[in-house]
Design a protein around this motif. Structure first.
Motif: not given
Length: 325
Positions: A9-21
């Motif tokens: 919310r603070q940075h206005g990210a358009a998505a959240v990406i999970g990289v490691q399992q």
């Protein structure tokens, strides 16, 4: 998840990406909390560690959140994409295959390559290279019986296994496996044939110095070292567990054999080493051409960017090279 959602919310990210399992469920929960798409990048086939009841609980928990929360999965290979669909219930429409890739080949330091070769073989020798950390996943215990089977035909053969042991929570198990491999070498009478070279920072030169490359993995996503060996224009022998590069043809680029099949590995290694130097050179050149055609890093970055832009509804404001990384 709450802290990540705050950052979104603070940075206005358009998505959240999970990289490691281990991070993907947290990322997907955070995405759901703040109402943006959750994305997972799948670089390998999945393994859940621990005693059986705990492994089952971990997998069920992971499957529930991935199936429920992943709007997009970027899978490194067709095999990983198939696992995401069949094992974790993601629909094919939510999966995009984005393979590993390599940058432009660097100029060859011929003196350094010759020095690496002289480290292990003389003029009459044959050098077979495998790169990977010392871990059961990498299948070196399957490779060693194959080497024992072919050694009589190639008495000047030297096999170099370059890679350190796994670190972190599984370090003790990795050290135990390393001792088991050393004992296997002694039992098979391979002490003069197989060299465990440890971690090497000169893999690029070792690849150029080798006559062929072998990847005996039990499972992988899509190993970068296999692509690097092909880019270095070496013929390759790999298992199906390591993945089949797009366009790979047995006999033209090398050979791919069933996972865990020491006999199949031995036959494939024999065919490569029995080939003339010119035939091995032709295999290597075919591999270099295949990598240039299908696995250029700029093309793969663009594919990642296109998939993410399609998900969030418009061109990203960040350069493609940052999106892919």
């Amino acid at each position: 998840p709450r802290a990540i959602a705050h950052l979104v919310r603070q940075h206005g990210a358009a998505a959240v990406i999970g990289v490691q399992q281990r991070d993907r469920v947290v990322a997907l929960k955070a995405a759901r909390r703040c109402g943006v798409p959750g994305v997972v990048t799948l670089q390998n086939q999945h393994v859940f560690w621990g005693p059986w009841p705990l492994r089952a609980v971990k997998e069920r928990y992971y499957r529930h959140h991935v199936r429920r929360g992943a709007a997009l999965a970027l899978a490194v290979s067709d095999g990983v994409a198939r696992e995401a669909h069949e094992r974790f219930g993601l629909s094919p429409q939510r999966i995009v295959v984005v393979p590993n890739a390599v940058g432009d080949a660097q100029p060859t330091d011929h003196a350094a390559v010759e020095q690496r070769r002289r480290e292990f073989v003389d003029d009459a020798g044959l050098l077979l290279l495998s790169v990977g950390r010392i871990d059961p996943q990498k299948g070196f215990d399957v490779l060693l019986p194959a080497i024992a089977a072919v050694r009589g035909q190639f008495p000047a053969l030297r096999v170099v296994i370059a890679g350190g042991t796994t670190q972190g929570p599984r370090a003790a198990a990795a050290e135990r496996h390393a001792r088991e491999l050393q004992a296997q070498v002694q039992h098979l009478g391979l002490a003069d044939t197989v060299v465990f070279a440890g971690f090497r920072s000169d893999v690029a030169e070792l690849l150029r110095a080798a006559d062929a490359y072998v990847q005996p993995s039990r499972w992988e996503g899509f190993p970068l070292t296999l692509l690097e060996a092909m880019q270095a224009e070496r013929p390759v022998v790999a298992t199906e567990g390591a993945g089949r590069p797009a366009g790979f043809v047995d006999g033209t680029h090398g050979y791919i054999v069933p996972t865990g099949d020491s006999t199949g590995l031995a036959k494939a290694i024999t065919m490569v080493l029995q080939a003339t130097p010119l035939q091995r050179m032709e295999m290597g050149r075919a591999n270099g051409a295949l990598v240039r055609a299908n696995y250029r890093i700029d093309d793969v970055r663009r594919r990642s960017a296109d998939a993410l832009e399609g998900l969030v509804g418009g061109p990203s404001t960040r350069p493609a090279e940052h999106i892919a990384e």
